[in-house]
Write a protein that holds these residues in place. Structure first.
Motif, PDB file in Angstrom:
ATOM      1  N   THR A   9       3.554  -7.191  13.616  1.00 35.64           N
ATOM      2  CA  THR A   9       3.615  -7.499  12.322  1.00 35.64           C
ATOM      3  C   THR A   9       3.009  -5.850  11.703  1.00 35.64           C
ATOM      4  O   THR A   9       3.084  -5.587  10.478  1.00 35.64           O
ATOM      5  CB  THR A   9       2.333  -8.419  11.867  1.00 35.64           C
ATOM      6  OG1 THR A   9       1.222  -7.975  12.586  1.00 35.64           O
ATOM      7  CG2 THR A   9       2.657  -9.737  12.518  1.00 35.64           C
ATOM      8  N   GLY A  10       2.810  -5.006  12.155  1.00 34.87           N
ATOM      9  CA  GLY A  10       2.567  -3.433  11.694  1.00 34.87           C
ATOM     10  C   GLY A  10       3.636  -2.955  11.512  1.00 34.87           C
ATOM     11  O   GLY A  10       4.854  -3.304  11.613  1.00 34.87           O
ATOM     12  N   ARG A  11       3.441  -1.746  10.918  1.00 36.79           N
ATOM     13  CA  ARG A  11       4.525  -1.056  10.330  1.00 36.79           C
ATOM     14  C   ARG A  11       5.579  -0.319  11.336  1.00 36.79           C
ATOM     15  O   ARG A  11       6.748  -0.690  11.247  1.00 36.79           O
ATOM     16  CB  ARG A  11       4.223   0.294   9.677  1.00 36.79           C
ATOM     17  CG  ARG A  11       3.446   0.022   8.053  1.00 36.79           C
ATOM     18  CD  ARG A  11       2.512   0.926   7.495  1.00 36.79           C
ATOM     19  NE  ARG A  11       1.357   1.342   8.430  1.00 36.79           N
ATOM     20  CZ  ARG A  11       0.479   1.992   7.860  1.00 36.79           C
ATOM     21  NH1 ARG A  11       0.606   2.666   6.627  1.00 36.79           N
ATOM     22  NH2 ARG A  11      -0.787   2.141   8.609  1.00 36.79           N
ATOM     23  N   ASN A  12       5.173   0.074  12.249  1.00 40.10           N
ATOM     24  CA  ASN A  12       6.016   0.773  13.425  1.00 40.10           C
ATOM     25  C   ASN A  12       6.514  -0.682  14.298  1.00 40.10           C
ATOM     26  O   ASN A  12       7.566  -0.591  14.856  1.00 40.10           O
ATOM     27  CB  ASN A  12       5.038   1.404  14.463  1.00 40.10           C
ATOM     28  CG  ASN A  12       4.769   2.855  13.764  1.00 40.10           C
ATOM     29  OD1 ASN A  12       5.095   2.889  12.569  1.00 40.10           O
ATOM     30  ND2 ASN A  12       3.702   3.588  14.245  1.00 40.10           N
ATOM     31  N   ARG A  32      -1.838 -12.700  15.167  1.00 41.53           N
ATOM     32  CA  ARG A  32      -2.623 -13.463  14.305  1.00 41.53           C
ATOM     33  C   ARG A  32      -2.189 -14.245  13.289  1.00 41.53           C
ATOM     34  O   ARG A  32      -2.501 -15.532  13.137  1.00 41.53           O
ATOM     35  CB  ARG A  32      -4.010 -12.683  14.084  1.00 41.53           C
ATOM     36  CG  ARG A  32      -4.668 -12.011  15.111  1.00 41.53           C
ATOM     37  CD  ARG A  32      -5.950 -11.139  14.365  1.00 41.53           C
ATOM     38  NE  ARG A  32      -5.225 -10.051  13.443  1.00 41.53           N
ATOM     39  CZ  ARG A  32      -6.104  -9.143  12.954  1.00 41.53           C
ATOM     40  NH1 ARG A  32      -7.425  -9.309  13.056  1.00 41.53           N
ATOM     41  NH2 ARG A  32      -5.726  -8.291  12.249  1.00 41.53           N
ATOM     42  N   LEU A  73      -0.458  -1.743  18.225  1.00 39.73           N
ATOM     43  CA  LEU A  73      -1.685  -2.065  17.667  1.00 39.73           C
ATOM     44  C   LEU A  73      -2.165  -0.935  16.960  1.00 39.73           C
ATOM     45  O   LEU A  73      -1.977   0.255  17.376  1.00 39.73           O
ATOM     46  CB  LEU A  73      -2.621  -2.780  18.448  1.00 39.73           C
ATOM     47  CG  LEU A  73      -2.275  -4.144  19.100  1.00 39.73           C
ATOM     48  CD1 LEU A  73      -3.271  -4.424  20.247  1.00 39.73           C
ATOM     49  CD2 LEU A  73      -2.107  -5.249  18.096  1.00 39.73           C
ATOM     50  N   ARG A  76      -7.337  -0.572  11.750  1.00 40.89           N
ATOM     51  CA  ARG A  76      -7.002  -0.606  10.332  1.00 40.89           C
ATOM     52  C   ARG A  76      -8.114   0.109   9.639  1.00 40.89           C
ATOM     53  O   ARG A  76      -9.287  -0.616   9.952  1.00 40.89           O
ATOM     54  CB  ARG A  76      -6.939  -1.848   9.684  1.00 40.89           C
ATOM     55  CG  ARG A  76      -5.355  -2.639  10.105  1.00 40.89           C
ATOM     56  CD  ARG A  76      -4.591  -2.852   8.732  1.00 40.89           C
ATOM     57  NE  ARG A  76      -3.219  -3.136   9.266  1.00 40.89           N
ATOM     58  CZ  ARG A  76      -2.659  -4.166   9.414  1.00 40.89           C
ATOM     59  NH1 ARG A  76      -3.398  -5.236   9.325  1.00 40.89           N
ATOM     60  NH2 ARG A  76      -1.373  -4.444   9.791  1.00 40.89           N
ATOM     61  N   ASP A  89     -12.554  -6.047  10.525  1.00 40.58           N
ATOM     62  CA  ASP A  89     -12.047  -6.876  11.740  1.00 40.58           C
ATOM     63  C   ASP A  89     -11.539  -5.826  12.598  1.00 40.58           C
ATOM     64  O   ASP A  89     -10.932  -6.221  13.486  1.00 40.58           O
ATOM     65  CB  ASP A  89     -11.100  -8.089  11.161  1.00 40.58           C
ATOM     66  CG  ASP A  89      -9.643  -7.285  10.794  1.00 40.58           C
ATOM     67  OD1 ASP A  89      -9.779  -6.069  10.318  1.00 40.58           O
ATOM     68  OD2 ASP A  89      -8.609  -7.896  11.025  1.00 40.58           O
ATOM     69  N   ASN A 120       2.556   2.854  21.796  1.00 40.52           N
ATOM     70  CA  ASN A 120       2.618   3.936  20.649  1.00 40.52           C
ATOM     71  C   ASN A 120       1.527   4.507  20.427  1.00 40.52           C
ATOM     72  O   ASN A 120       0.519   4.196  20.114  1.00 40.52           O
ATOM     73  CB  ASN A 120       2.858   3.106  19.265  1.00 40.52           C
ATOM     74  CG  ASN A 120       3.079   3.687  18.228  1.00 40.52           C
ATOM     75  OD1 ASN A 120       3.190   3.232  17.165  1.00 40.52           O
ATOM     76  ND2 ASN A 120       2.790   5.123  18.102  1.00 40.52           N
ATOM     77  N   HIS A 152      -7.408   6.133  21.483  1.00 37.41           N
ATOM     78  CA  HIS A 152      -5.885   6.453  22.104  1.00 37.41           C
ATOM     79  C   HIS A 152      -6.099   7.224  23.600  1.00 37.41           C
ATOM     80  O   HIS A 152      -5.563   7.052  24.496  1.00 37.41           O
ATOM     81  CB  HIS A 152      -5.274   7.235  21.245  1.00 37.41           C
ATOM     82  CG  HIS A 152      -4.122   6.528  20.424  1.00 37.41           C
ATOM     83  ND1 HIS A 152      -3.158   5.731  20.894  1.00 37.41           N
ATOM     84  CD2 HIS A 152      -4.127   6.452  19.147  1.00 37.41           C
ATOM     85  CE1 HIS A 152      -2.650   4.923  19.927  1.00 37.41           C
ATOM     86  NE2 HIS A 152      -3.120   5.504  18.677  1.00 37.41           N
ATOM     87  N   ALA A 171       3.165  10.262  18.892  1.00 37.94           N
ATOM     88  CA  ALA A 171       3.792  10.208  17.817  1.00 37.94           C
ATOM     89  C   ALA A 171       3.041  11.228  16.788  1.00 37.94           C
ATOM     90  O   ALA A 171       1.911  11.054  16.912  1.00 37.94           O
ATOM     91  CB  ALA A 171       4.018   9.188  17.091  1.00 37.94           C
ATOM     92  N   PRO A 172       3.635  12.290  16.111  1.00 41.95           N
ATOM     93  CA  PRO A 172       2.923  12.988  15.168  1.00 41.95           C
ATOM     94  C   PRO A 172       2.690  12.033  13.801  1.00 41.95           C
ATOM     95  O   PRO A 172       3.108  11.032  13.680  1.00 41.95           O
ATOM     96  CB  PRO A 172       4.079  13.914  14.829  1.00 41.95           C
ATOM     97  CG  PRO A 172       5.267  13.584  14.737  1.00 41.95           C
ATOM     98  CD  PRO A 172       5.201  12.343  15.886  1.00 41.95           C
ATOM     99  N   LEU A 174       3.397  10.382  10.836  1.00 47.09           N
ATOM    100  CA  LEU A 174       4.477   9.358  10.566  1.00 47.09           C
ATOM    101  C   LEU A 174       4.871   9.521   8.916  1.00 47.09           C
ATOM    102  O   LEU A 174       3.889   9.478   8.068  1.00 47.09           O
ATOM    103  CB  LEU A 174       4.479   7.977  11.103  1.00 47.09           C
ATOM    104  CG  LEU A 174       4.196   8.008  12.513  1.00 47.09           C
ATOM    105  CD1 LEU A 174       3.821   6.645  12.990  1.00 47.09           C
ATOM    106  CD2 LEU A 174       5.510   8.440  13.252  1.00 47.09           C
ATOM    107  N   ARG A 200       8.961   6.608  10.804  1.00 46.80           N
ATOM    108  CA  ARG A 200       8.723   5.565  11.252  1.00 46.80           C
ATOM    109  C   ARG A 200       9.744   4.788  12.175  1.00 46.80           C
ATOM    110  O   ARG A 200       9.935   4.277  13.077  1.00 46.80           O
ATOM    111  CB  ARG A 200       7.944   4.582  10.672  1.00 46.80           C
ATOM    112  CG  ARG A 200       6.454   4.987  10.097  1.00 46.80           C
ATOM    113  CD  ARG A 200       5.648   3.956   9.167  1.00 46.80           C
ATOM    114  NE  ARG A 200       4.669   4.354   8.787  1.00 46.80           N
ATOM    115  CZ  ARG A 200       3.221   4.425   9.335  1.00 46.80           C
ATOM    116  NH1 ARG A 200       3.448   3.860  10.409  1.00 46.80           N
ATOM    117  NH2 ARG A 200       2.222   4.863   8.809  1.00 46.80           N
TER     118      ARG A 200
END
Ligand code: NAP
Length: 225
Positions: A9-12, A32, A73, A76, A89, A120, A152, A171-172, A174, A200
Protein backbone atom coordinates in the motif's frame (compact mmCIF):
# COMPACT_ATOMS: atom_id res chain seq x y z
CA UNK A 1 5.88 -16.57 -10.69
CA UNK A 2 4.19 -15.97 -7.34
CA UNK A 3 5.37 -12.97 -5.29
CA UNK A 4 4.52 -11.90 -1.73
CA UNK A 5 4.70 -8.13 -1.13
CA UNK A 6 4.88 -6.64 2.36
CA UNK A 7 4.24 -2.88 2.07
CA UNK A 8 2.16 -2.94 -1.14
CA UNK A 9 0.00 0.00 0.00
CA UNK A 10 3.06 2.29 0.13
CA UNK A 11 4.35 4.46 -2.70
CA UNK A 12 7.09 2.10 -3.94
CA UNK A 13 5.17 -1.03 -3.01
CA UNK A 14 2.13 -0.03 -5.06
CA UNK A 15 4.29 0.64 -8.15
CA UNK A 16 5.98 -2.74 -7.69
CA UNK A 17 2.59 -4.42 -7.29
CA UNK A 18 1.28 -2.85 -10.51
CA UNK A 19 4.46 -3.96 -12.33
CA UNK A 20 4.11 -7.52 -11.04
CA UNK A 21 0.46 -7.76 -12.12
CA UNK A 22 1.18 -6.21 -15.53
CA UNK A 23 3.84 -8.88 -16.07
CA UNK A 24 1.23 -11.59 -15.32
CA UNK A 25 2.68 -12.67 -11.98
CA UNK A 26 0.39 -13.73 -9.17
CA UNK A 27 0.78 -11.68 -6.00
CA UNK A 28 -0.22 -11.99 -2.36
CA UNK A 29 -0.11 -8.86 -0.23
CA UNK A 30 -0.39 -8.52 3.52
CA UNK A 31 -1.75 -5.17 4.63
CA UNK A 32 -3.43 -3.53 7.57
CA UNK A 33 -5.74 -1.59 5.28
CA UNK A 34 -6.65 -3.15 1.91
CA UNK A 35 -9.08 -0.41 0.79
CA UNK A 36 -6.58 1.28 -1.59
CA UNK A 37 -5.65 -1.91 -3.42
CA UNK A 38 -7.04 -2.89 -6.83
CA UNK A 39 -9.30 -5.82 -7.51
CA UNK A 40 -7.48 -8.30 -9.76
CA UNK A 41 -7.91 -12.07 -10.21
CA UNK A 42 -4.13 -12.50 -9.81
CA UNK A 43 -4.06 -10.60 -6.50
CA UNK A 44 -4.72 -12.19 -3.11
CA UNK A 45 -5.14 -9.74 -0.24
CA UNK A 46 -4.60 -10.85 3.35
CA UNK A 47 -5.65 -8.33 5.98
CA UNK A 48 -3.21 -8.30 8.88
CA UNK A 49 0.09 -7.01 10.16
CA UNK A 50 3.71 -7.76 9.23
CA UNK A 51 4.35 -7.82 13.00
CA UNK A 52 2.14 -10.90 13.45
CA UNK A 53 3.87 -14.20 12.66
CA UNK A 54 0.48 -15.88 12.24
CA UNK A 55 -0.62 -13.24 9.68
CA UNK A 56 2.67 -13.54 7.79
CA UNK A 57 2.43 -17.36 7.74
CA UNK A 58 -1.11 -17.08 6.35
CA UNK A 59 0.17 -14.74 3.62
CA UNK A 60 3.08 -17.07 2.82
CA UNK A 61 0.74 -20.00 2.25
CA UNK A 62 -2.21 -18.30 0.49
CA UNK A 63 -2.83 -19.44 -2.18
CA UNK A 64 0.67 -21.02 -2.30
CA UNK A 65 4.21 -20.24 -1.07
CA UNK A 66 5.91 -17.48 -3.10
CA UNK A 67 9.16 -17.70 -5.08
CA UNK A 68 10.05 -14.15 -4.05
CA UNK A 69 9.20 -11.88 -1.14
CA UNK A 70 9.35 -8.13 -1.68
CA UNK A 71 9.63 -5.81 1.35
CA UNK A 72 8.71 -2.15 0.78
CA UNK A 73 7.76 -1.24 4.35
CA UNK A 74 8.71 2.18 5.65
CA UNK A 75 8.77 3.96 8.97
CA UNK A 76 6.32 6.80 8.55
CA UNK A 77 7.10 10.36 9.70
CA UNK A 78 4.30 12.78 10.53
CA UNK A 79 5.28 14.70 7.36
CA UNK A 80 7.81 14.44 4.50
CA UNK A 81 10.05 16.91 6.35
CA UNK A 82 13.16 14.85 7.30
CA UNK A 83 13.08 16.42 10.79
CA UNK A 84 9.42 15.53 11.47
CA UNK A 85 8.91 12.97 14.26
CA UNK A 86 7.96 9.39 13.49
CA UNK A 87 4.23 8.66 13.36
CA UNK A 88 2.91 7.22 16.61
CA UNK A 89 2.27 3.83 14.96
CA UNK A 90 5.75 3.69 13.39
CA UNK A 91 8.35 2.04 15.64
CA UNK A 92 11.98 3.04 14.90
CA UNK A 93 12.80 -0.64 14.33
CA UNK A 94 9.80 -1.40 12.06
CA UNK A 95 11.90 -3.01 9.33
CA UNK A 96 14.15 -5.08 11.56
CA UNK A 97 11.37 -6.25 13.88
CA UNK A 98 9.08 -7.26 11.00
CA UNK A 99 12.00 -8.95 9.21
CA UNK A 100 12.60 -11.10 12.32
CA UNK A 101 8.91 -12.08 12.17
CA UNK A 102 9.16 -12.80 8.44
CA UNK A 103 12.25 -15.01 8.87
CA UNK A 104 10.50 -16.98 11.63
CA UNK A 105 7.43 -17.37 9.39
CA UNK A 106 9.59 -18.56 6.47
CA UNK A 107 11.21 -21.14 8.75
CA UNK A 108 7.75 -22.37 9.80
CA UNK A 109 6.41 -22.63 6.23
CA UNK A 110 7.10 -25.68 4.04
CA UNK A 111 8.83 -24.32 0.90
CA UNK A 112 9.85 -26.59 -1.99
CA UNK A 113 12.59 -24.02 -2.76
CA UNK A 114 13.75 -21.26 -0.41
CA UNK A 115 12.13 -17.94 -1.41
CA UNK A 116 14.25 -14.92 -2.30
CA UNK A 117 13.85 -11.74 -0.25
CA UNK A 118 14.06 -8.52 -2.28
CA UNK A 119 14.38 -5.57 0.11
CA UNK A 120 13.74 -1.94 -0.85
CA UNK A 121 16.81 -0.62 0.98
CA UNK A 122 18.52 2.75 0.98
CA UNK A 123 21.71 4.29 -0.43
CA UNK A 124 23.56 5.00 2.83
CA UNK A 125 23.06 1.55 4.34
CA UNK A 126 26.23 -0.02 5.68
CA UNK A 127 29.20 0.11 3.27
CA UNK A 128 27.42 2.61 0.98
CA UNK A 129 27.39 5.27 3.76
CA UNK A 130 30.89 6.51 2.97
CA UNK A 131 30.00 7.35 -0.64
CA UNK A 132 27.07 9.63 0.23
CA UNK A 133 27.88 13.33 -0.01
CA UNK A 134 28.90 14.91 3.32
CA UNK A 135 25.85 17.20 3.12
CA UNK A 136 23.42 14.30 2.74
CA UNK A 137 25.21 12.38 5.51
CA UNK A 138 24.79 15.40 7.77
CA UNK A 139 21.04 15.56 7.09
CA UNK A 140 20.63 11.83 7.67
CA UNK A 141 22.70 11.99 10.88
CA UNK A 142 20.79 14.91 12.40
CA UNK A 143 17.21 14.27 11.27
CA UNK A 144 14.59 11.64 12.03
CA UNK A 145 15.92 9.79 8.99
CA UNK A 146 18.75 8.49 11.21
CA UNK A 147 16.24 5.91 12.48
CA UNK A 148 15.62 4.70 8.92
CA UNK A 149 19.35 4.32 8.24
CA UNK A 150 19.88 2.39 11.49
CA UNK A 151 16.83 0.21 10.81
CA UNK A 152 18.02 -0.54 7.25
CA UNK A 153 21.52 -1.37 8.56
CA UNK A 154 20.11 -3.85 11.09
CA UNK A 155 17.71 -5.36 8.54
CA UNK A 156 20.54 -5.80 6.03
CA UNK A 157 22.52 -7.84 8.60
CA UNK A 158 19.49 -9.92 9.62
CA UNK A 159 18.73 -10.92 6.03
CA UNK A 160 22.38 -11.68 5.14
CA UNK A 161 22.82 -13.84 8.23
CA UNK A 162 19.54 -15.72 7.72
CA UNK A 163 20.83 -17.86 4.85
CA UNK A 164 17.76 -16.92 2.77
CA UNK A 165 18.58 -15.78 -0.82
CA UNK A 166 18.36 -12.00 -1.14
CA UNK A 167 18.73 -8.83 -3.17
CA UNK A 168 19.10 -5.61 -1.15
CA UNK A 169 18.26 -2.70 -3.47
CA UNK A 170 20.00 0.45 -2.17
CA UNK A 171 17.91 3.26 -3.65
CA UNK A 172 18.97 6.93 -3.55
CA UNK A 173 16.69 9.94 -3.02
CA UNK A 174 13.46 9.08 -4.81
CA UNK A 175 11.59 11.37 -7.17
CA UNK A 176 8.22 11.33 -8.91
CA UNK A 177 8.35 10.96 -12.66
CA UNK A 178 8.40 8.29 -15.32
CA UNK A 179 10.42 5.09 -15.34
CA UNK A 180 13.89 5.56 -16.81
CA UNK A 181 16.98 3.43 -17.38
CA UNK A 182 18.39 2.06 -14.10
CA UNK A 183 22.13 2.12 -13.45
CA UNK A 184 23.39 -0.60 -11.10
CA UNK A 185 26.46 0.30 -8.98
CA UNK A 186 28.64 -1.64 -6.53
CA UNK A 187 27.33 -2.13 -3.00
CA UNK A 188 29.35 0.84 -1.70
CA UNK A 189 28.01 3.06 -4.48
CA UNK A 190 31.49 4.05 -5.57
CA UNK A 191 31.46 6.09 -8.78
CA UNK A 192 27.72 6.82 -8.84
CA UNK A 193 28.06 10.55 -8.10
CA UNK A 194 27.15 12.66 -5.09
CA UNK A 195 23.68 14.02 -5.95
CA UNK A 196 21.97 11.00 -7.47
CA UNK A 197 18.26 10.26 -7.66
CA UNK A 198 15.92 7.64 -9.03
CA UNK A 199 12.23 7.77 -9.89
CA UNK A 200 9.90 5.64 -7.81
CA UNK A 201 8.54 4.18 -11.10
CA UNK A 202 12.05 3.00 -12.04
CA UNK A 203 12.62 1.48 -8.61
CA UNK A 204 9.26 -0.34 -8.50
CA UNK A 205 9.93 -1.91 -11.90
CA UNK A 206 13.53 -2.85 -10.96
CA UNK A 207 12.39 -4.56 -7.75
CA UNK A 208 10.17 -6.91 -9.75
CA UNK A 209 12.97 -7.52 -12.27
CA UNK A 210 15.22 -8.44 -9.31
CA UNK A 211 12.56 -10.89 -8.12
CA UNK A 212 12.38 -12.50 -11.59
CA UNK A 213 16.12 -12.64 -12.36
CA UNK A 214 19.03 -14.26 -10.52
CA UNK A 215 21.46 -11.62 -11.82
CA UNK A 216 21.74 -9.74 -8.51
CA UNK A 217 21.17 -12.60 -6.04
CA UNK A 218 23.32 -12.20 -2.92
CA UNK A 219 24.08 -8.58 -3.84
CA UNK A 220 23.17 -5.17 -2.44
CA UNK A 221 23.72 -2.76 -5.32
CA UNK A 222 23.27 0.99 -5.19
CA UNK A 223 20.77 2.01 -7.89
CA UNK A 224 20.35 5.32 -9.71
CA UNK A 225 18.77 6.62 -12.87
N1 NAP B 1 11.95 8.41 0.27
C1 NAP B 1 13.09 8.19 -0.32
O1 NAP B 1 13.67 9.07 -1.02
C2 NAP B 1 13.73 6.82 -0.19
C3 NAP B 1 14.98 6.65 -0.77
C4 NAP B 1 15.55 5.37 -0.73
C5 NAP B 1 14.90 4.32 -0.07
N2 NAP B 1 13.69 4.53 0.53
C6 NAP B 1 13.05 3.39 1.21
O2 NAP B 1 11.95 2.94 0.43
C7 NAP B 1 11.13 2.12 1.27
C8 NAP B 1 9.65 2.32 0.91
O3 NAP B 1 9.35 3.71 1.04
P1 NAP B 1 7.94 4.32 0.58
O4 NAP B 1 8.15 5.78 0.45
O5 NAP B 1 7.40 3.54 -0.57
O6 NAP B 1 7.03 4.00 1.87
P2 NAP B 1 5.56 4.55 2.20
O7 NAP B 1 4.89 5.11 1.00
O8 NAP B 1 5.67 5.42 3.43
O9 NAP B 1 4.80 3.19 2.57
C9 NAP B 1 5.04 2.57 3.79
C10 NAP B 1 4.46 1.16 3.81
O10 NAP B 1 4.80 0.59 5.09
C11 NAP B 1 3.58 0.23 5.74
N3 NAP B 1 3.71 0.52 7.18
C12 NAP B 1 4.15 1.66 7.74
N4 NAP B 1 4.11 1.54 9.09
C13 NAP B 1 3.63 0.30 9.35
C14 NAP B 1 3.36 -0.39 10.55
N5 NAP B 1 3.58 0.14 11.76
N6 NAP B 1 2.87 -1.66 10.46
C15 NAP B 1 2.65 -2.20 9.25
N7 NAP B 1 2.87 -1.59 8.07
C16 NAP B 1 3.37 -0.35 8.13
C17 NAP B 1 2.48 1.05 5.12
O11 NAP B 1 1.27 0.36 5.30
P3 NAP B 1 -0.12 1.14 5.60
O12 NAP B 1 -0.66 1.54 4.26
O13 NAP B 1 -0.92 0.10 6.30
O14 NAP B 1 0.22 2.31 6.48
C18 NAP B 1 2.94 1.13 3.66
O15 NAP B 1 2.57 -0.02 2.95
C19 NAP B 1 11.50 2.50 2.72
O16 NAP B 1 12.19 1.44 3.36
C20 NAP B 1 12.44 3.70 2.56
O17 NAP B 1 13.43 3.78 3.57
C21 NAP B 1 13.09 5.76 0.45
Amino acid sequence: MHIFISGATGRNGRIALDNALSRNHTVTVLTRNPSSLPSNPNLTIIQGSPSSQQDVQTALSTPSPPSSILITLNQRRTSDNPFAPLSPDSPPDLLASTTRVLLAAIAATPFAHPPKIVLNSIFGARESWKNLSWAFRAVLDHSTMKYAVKDHNNTDVLIRESGVPFVLARAPRLTDGPAAKVKVWPENGQGCGWNVTMSRESLGAWLITAAESNEWDGKSPVLTN
